[in-house]
Design a protein around this motif. Structure first.
Motif, PDB file in Angstrom:
ATOM      1  N   UNK A 122       0.814  -1.213   0.000  1.00 51.95           N
ATOM      2  CA  UNK A 122       0.000   0.000   0.000  1.00 51.95           C
ATOM      3  C   UNK A 122       0.847   1.263   0.000  1.00 51.95           C
ATOM      4  N   UNK A 123       2.093   1.171   0.493  1.00 54.55           N
ATOM      5  CA  UNK A 123       2.973   2.331   0.542  1.00 54.55           C
ATOM      6  C   UNK A 123       4.417   1.852   0.562  1.00 54.55           C
ATOM      7  N   UNK A 124       5.252   2.425  -0.300  1.00 48.89           N
ATOM      8  CA  UNK A 124       6.650   2.008  -0.405  1.00 48.89           C
ATOM      9  C   UNK A 124       7.407   2.400   0.874  1.00 48.89           C
ATOM     10  N   UNK A 125       8.205   1.499   1.443  1.00 47.67           N
ATOM     11  CA  UNK A 125       8.985   1.851   2.642  1.00 47.67           C
ATOM     12  C   UNK A 125       9.933   3.010   2.369  1.00 47.67           C
ATOM     13  N   UNK A 126       9.964   3.958   3.294  1.00 52.29           N
ATOM     14  CA  UNK A 126      10.843   5.122   3.155  1.00 52.29           C
ATOM     15  C   UNK A 126      11.762   5.297   4.354  1.00 52.29           C
ATOM     16  N   UNK A 127      11.624   4.419   5.364  1.00 52.06           N
ATOM     17  CA  UNK A 127      12.402   4.601   6.580  1.00 52.06           C
ATOM     18  C   UNK A 127      12.719   3.257   7.205  1.00 52.06           C
ATOM     19  N   UNK A 128      13.624   3.289   8.165  1.00 52.69           N
ATOM     20  CA  UNK A 128      13.982   2.102   8.946  1.00 52.69           C
ATOM     21  C   UNK A 128      13.718   2.443  10.406  1.00 52.69           C
ATOM     22  N   UNK A 129      12.976   1.592  11.081  1.00 52.16           N
ATOM     23  CA  UNK A 129      12.611   1.899  12.461  1.00 52.16           C
ATOM     24  C   UNK A 129      12.947   0.751  13.399  1.00 52.16           C
ATOM     25  N   UNK A 130      13.138   1.091  14.655  1.00 57.12           N
ATOM     26  CA  UNK A 130      13.284   0.088  15.703  1.00 57.12           C
ATOM     27  C   UNK A 130      12.859   0.720  17.029  1.00 57.12           C
ATOM     28  N   UNK A 131      12.254  -0.074  17.878  1.00 57.27           N
ATOM     29  CA  UNK A 131      11.849   0.372  19.206  1.00 57.27           C
ATOM     30  C   UNK A 131      12.588  -0.488  20.215  1.00 57.27           C
ATOM     31  N   UNK A 132      13.191   0.132  21.202  1.00 60.63           N
ATOM     32  CA  UNK A 132      14.023  -0.600  22.158  1.00 60.63           C
ATOM     33  C   UNK A 132      13.318  -0.918  23.461  1.00 60.63           C
ATOM     34  N   UNK A 133      11.988  -0.764  23.516  1.00 59.09           N
ATOM     35  CA  UNK A 133      11.270  -1.028  24.754  1.00 59.09           C
ATOM     36  C   UNK A 133      11.355  -2.484  25.170  1.00 59.09           C
ATOM     37  N   UNK A 134      11.176  -2.753  26.461  1.00 60.74           N
ATOM     38  CA  UNK A 134      11.325  -4.119  26.984  1.00 60.74           C
ATOM     39  C   UNK A 134      10.326  -5.072  26.355  1.00 60.74           C
ATOM     40  N   UNK A 135       9.068  -4.647  26.223  1.00 60.32           N
ATOM     41  CA  UNK A 135       8.037  -5.509  25.659  1.00 60.32           C
ATOM     42  C   UNK A 135       7.562  -5.050  24.282  1.00 60.32           C
ATOM     43  N   UNK A 136       7.924  -3.827  23.885  1.00 58.77           N
ATOM     44  CA  UNK A 136       7.470  -3.309  22.593  1.00 58.77           C
ATOM     45  C   UNK A 136       8.554  -3.394  21.530  1.00 58.77           C
ATOM     46  N   UNK A 137       9.570  -4.175  21.807  1.00 60.65           N
ATOM     47  CA  UNK A 137      10.710  -4.290  20.894  1.00 60.65           C
ATOM     48  C   UNK A 137      10.325  -4.948  19.582  1.00 60.65           C
ATOM     49  N   UNK A 138      10.916  -4.433  18.482  1.00 60.00           N
ATOM     50  CA  UNK A 138      10.819  -5.132  17.198  1.00 60.00           C
ATOM     51  C   UNK A 138      12.124  -4.995  16.444  1.00 60.00           C
ATOM     52  N   UNK A 139      12.344  -5.899  15.478  1.00 61.66           N
ATOM     53  CA  UNK A 139      13.594  -5.914  14.719  1.00 61.66           C
ATOM     54  C   UNK A 139      13.662  -4.719  13.772  1.00 61.66           C
ATOM     55  N   UNK A 140      14.851  -4.212  13.587  1.00 58.12           N
ATOM     56  CA  UNK A 140      15.069  -3.092  12.679  1.00 58.12           C
ATOM     57  C   UNK A 140      14.774  -3.515  11.246  1.00 58.12           C
ATOM     58  N   UNK A 141      14.147  -2.625  10.496  1.00 57.22           N
ATOM     59  CA  UNK A 141      13.873  -2.963   9.101  1.00 57.22           C
ATOM     60  C   UNK A 141      13.073  -1.911   8.379  1.00 57.22           C
ATOM     61  N   UNK A 142      12.950  -2.050   7.041  1.00 53.81           N
ATOM     62  CA  UNK A 142      12.227  -1.065   6.225  1.00 53.81           C
ATOM     63  C   UNK A 142      10.767  -0.946   6.652  1.00 53.81           C
ATOM     64  N   UNK A 143      10.269   0.302   6.678  1.00 54.89           N
ATOM     65  CA  UNK A 143       8.928   0.590   7.179  1.00 54.89           C
ATOM     66  C   UNK A 143       8.234   1.594   6.271  1.00 54.89           C
ATOM     67  N   UNK A 144       6.958   1.340   5.962  1.00 53.54           N
ATOM     68  CA  UNK A 144       6.170   2.252   5.147  1.00 53.54           C
ATOM     69  C   UNK A 144       5.650   3.410   5.993  1.00 53.54           C
ATOM     70  N   UNK A 145       5.368   4.535   5.333  1.00 53.37           N
ATOM     71  CA  UNK A 145       4.842   5.692   6.045  1.00 53.37           C
ATOM     72  C   UNK A 145       3.479   5.421   6.657  1.00 53.37           C
ATOM     73  N   UNK A 146       2.698   4.528   6.041  1.00 47.96           N
ATOM     74  CA  UNK A 146       1.349   4.252   6.557  1.00 47.96           C
ATOM     75  C   UNK A 146       1.333   3.137   7.596  1.00 47.96           C
ATOM     76  N   UNK A 147       2.505   2.681   8.011  1.00 48.64           N
ATOM     77  CA  UNK A 147       2.596   1.571   8.958  1.00 48.64           C
ATOM     78  C   UNK A 147       3.019   2.085  10.328  1.00 48.64           C
TER      79      UNK A 147
END
Length: 521
Positions: free
Chosen positions: A199-224
C-alpha cells in the motif's frame, strides 16, 4: 373439487416442494476464524478460573458456544501452525522442518495446495484474509538481483523492489480480498500488502528498544504504525462483515491477529488496565475488540447463521514476561507445563471456542482431542465438499461433535505435535510420547542443556493422570512408548494420518535433526 380447494391444494404442493428443496439445499453459514498470536491456554477466564486477566467478551463466546478443552495447534510456533490450519496438513511435511519463516521468505504454500479459502471458494463463498500471514510471499527483486533467503538484518531486504507486485501472496491462496502483514509485528518489512500490492513504499527504517514493545530493525512504510496494526485489522474485519451482511452470498473471513505477540502494544486507553504487565493489557484490548466484532454479527442480523471460531496459534511467549506473571500469580499456561516453542502441552494446547447459535448449543464443553488441522475436513463436511486424496491429509471432521451427535470418541487414532527445533510428539488416547529428552524449545530443560544429558532418551506421559507432564513413564512402560513411536513412523512415511492412499512429503534440501524414523520402512 371446488376451485378454492384446488388452489389450496396446489399451494400446499408448491409449499411442500419448496420446503423439501430448502432441506436439500440448506443455507450455508458464514464462517469466521479468528487466530490470536501467542495467547496462552490460561490467559482467559473461561479456561483458567484463576486467571488474573479480565476477558469478559471471550468468556461470553464460551457461554454462547462450545468450548474445547483439548484443542491443539500442530506446532508450538506460528508459521507452521498457520500452514496447518489453512491446509489441514502437518507443517513438517513441507520444506520447513523447524523454526519459522523470515519476512522475505518465499511462499510456503504451493499454488496447487488447497487451502480453507480455496476450498470454500469452490463451494460458493466469498473469502477474505485480514491480518498476519507469515507463510511467505514472493517479493519483486531489483534488476540484476537473485533471490537469497537472508535472515533478520535490514540489509537482507536491499535486493527487494517494493514497487513491484508481489506473487504468491494471500490473494493467490484462496482469498478474494486480503490485507496482510507479511510476517510478525516484530519482523520486517513493516508494510501492508493489500491484494498482492504494497500500500505504501517503505521510506524509513525503524526500531523500538522497549522491553516488551521491541521489534527488529527494518524497512517501514509511512502508513505503517505498529501501535495501530491490531486496531486496524479489527476495524477492517468489522467493516467487511457489515458489507457482506448485505449480500446473499456466504462469506469466509480469516482474521489472523498479530497480537498479543511482541511487540506488546496496548493502546493508551488500555495501558495499565490489568494491573499486571503490558501483555495482560494487550489481551484486555483484544478482548474488547472481540466483543465489538461479536456485537457486529448481532447488529447485522447474521449471528444465527455465522459459525465463529476463536483460537490461538501456540502458547504464551516468554518474551511477554511469562515468568514475571507467574510470580505475580497469573499462570499463562494454566496447569500445563511449558510455553511457546515447547513440545510440552503449554506450547501447543490452546483455547478453541466455536459458536453457531442456530446449530451449536450454548454453554457446551467438549473434551475430545482435536487439532487445528481438523478445520479443513470440518468445513468441507459442513458445506458438502468432498476433499481429494491430496487435500487435508491430516484433517478429520468434528462436525458431529459440534452438533452434539458425538461426544467423547476420538476423531482418529493419533495426533502429532512439533516444537520450534523440530522435536516430535504423538498423542493417542491418554498417552503422549515426546521424541526428545527435554522441551525441544525454550523452557528447561532446553536442547543441549547439561541437565538434559542425564534424562531418558524420550518422554512418555499419561495426560489423564498427569496433565502437567511431571512423571516420565518412558522407562516403566516401553511397550506403550514403542507403540506410539511406530504410529508416528507410519504417519510420517505414509504422508498422511487419515485414511487414503499414500502421499509424498515435500522435498527438503537439508537434513532433519531427527532421522530415527527414516531408518525403518
Amino acid at each position: 373439487m371446488c376451485l378454492v380447494c384446488s388452489l389450496l391444494f396446489v399451494c400446499l404442493v408448491v409449499f411442500s416442494s419448496c420446503q423439501n428443496k430448502a432441506a436439500d439445499n440448506p443455507v450455508k453459514p458464514n464462517i469466521i476464524v479468528i487466530l490470536a498470536d501467542d495467547l496462552g491456554y490460561g490467559d482467559m477466564g473461561a479456561y483458567n478460573p484463576q486467571s488474573l486477566i479480565m476477558t469478559p467478551y471471550l468468556d461470553q463466546l464460551a457461554v454462547e458456544g462450545m468450548k474445547f478443552t483439548d484443542a491443539h495447534t500442530t506446532s508450538a510456533v506460528c508459521t507452521p501452525t498457520r500452514y496447518s490450519l489453512l491446509t489441514g496438513r502437518y507443517n513438517w511435511r513441507t520444506r520447513l522442518k523447524e523454526g519459522v519463516l523470515t519476512g522475505k521468505s518465499k511462499a510456503l504454500i504451493p499454488a496447487d495446495r488447497t487451502t480453507l479459502g480455496s476450498m470454500l471458494q469452490r463451494s460458493g463463498y466469498t473469502t477474505a484474509f485480514i491480518g498476519k500471514w507469515h507463510l511467505g510471499m514472493d517479493w519483486g527483486l531489483k534488476e540484476g538481483e537473485a533471490f537469497e533467503e537472508g535472515g533478520w538484518n535490514p540489509e537482507d531486504y536491499d535486493q527487494l523492489d517494493f514497487s513491484k507486485p508481489i506473487e504468491n501472496a494471500p490473494g493467490t491462496r484462496g482469498f478474494d480480498y486480503s490485507l496482510a502483514l507479511p510476517a510478525s509485528l516484530d519482523i520486517a518489512p513493516y508494510v501492508y500488502v493489500e491484494n498482492n500490492q504494497i500500500t505504501s513504499i517503505p521510506t524509513k527504517v525503524t526500531i523500538d528498544e522497549g522491553e516488551y514493545s521491541w521489534w527488529r530493525e527494518g524497512p517501514t512504510s509511512d502508513d505503517f504504525i505498529h501501535e495501530e496494526v491490531t486496531p486496524l485489522f479489527f476495524k477492517k474485519s468489522i467493516n467487511y462483515i457489515q458489507e457482506q451482511a448485505k449480500s446473499n452470498t456466504p462469506f469466509f473471513l480469516y482474521l489472523a491477529l498479530p497480537s498479543p505477540h511482541t511487540p506488546i502494544l496496548p493502546t493508551e486507553a488500555w495501558q495499565g488496565k490489568s494491573g499486571l504487565l503490558p501483555y495482560a493489557d494487550f489481551i484486555m484490548m483484544i478482548d474488547d475488540y472481540i466483543g465489538q466484532l461479536n456485537q457486529t454479527l448481532k447488529d447485522a442480523g447474521i449471528e444465527e447463521n455465522t459459525l465463529l471460531v476463536f483460537t490461538s496459534d501456540n502458547g504464551c511467549s516468554p518474551a511477554a514476561g511469562f515468568d514475571k506473571m507467574v510470580e505475580m500469580g497469573h499462570q499463562p499456561s494454566g496447569i500445563f507445563r511449558g510455553h511457546k516453542a515447547d513440545i510440552y502441552e503449554g506450547g501447543h494446547r490452546v483455547p478453541m471456542i466455536v459458536k453457531w447459535p442456530s446449530k451449536i448449543k450454548p454453554t457446551t464443553v467438549s473434551n475430545v482431542t482435536i487439532s487445528q488441522t481438523d478445520l479443513m475436513a470440518t468445513f468441507a463436511d459442513l458445506v458438502g465438499d468432498t476433499l481429494g486424496e491430496n487435500e487435508g491429509e491430516d484433517s478429520s471432521s468434528f462436525l458431529k461433535i459440534l452438533f452434539g451427535e458425538q461426544e467423547n470418541e476420538d476423531l482418529r487414532e493419533g495426533k502429532v505435535f512439533h516444537s520450534v527445533n523440530g522435536t516430535f510428539a504423538i498423542r493417542k488416547g491418554d498417552w503422549k510420547l515426546i521424541t526428545a529428552k527435554g522441551s525441544g524449545g525454550w523452557s528447561f530443560p532446553k536442547p543441549g542443556d547439561l541437565a538434559e544429558a542425564e534424562l531418558p532418551e524420550m518422554q512418555l506421559y499419561n495426560l489423564r493422570i498427569d496433565p502437567s507432564e511431571t512423571q516420565n513413564q518412558f522407562l516403566q512402560n516401553p511397550e506403550k512408548a514403542e507403540e506410539l513411536k511406530q504410529l508416528l513412523i507410519k504417519y510420517i512415511q505414509e504422508g498422511r494420518s487419515t485414511p487414503g492412499p499414500k502421499q509424498l512429503n515435500d522435498p527438503f534440501d537439508g537434513e532433519w535433526k531427527q532421522t530415527w524414523f527414516m531408518d525403518e520402512d
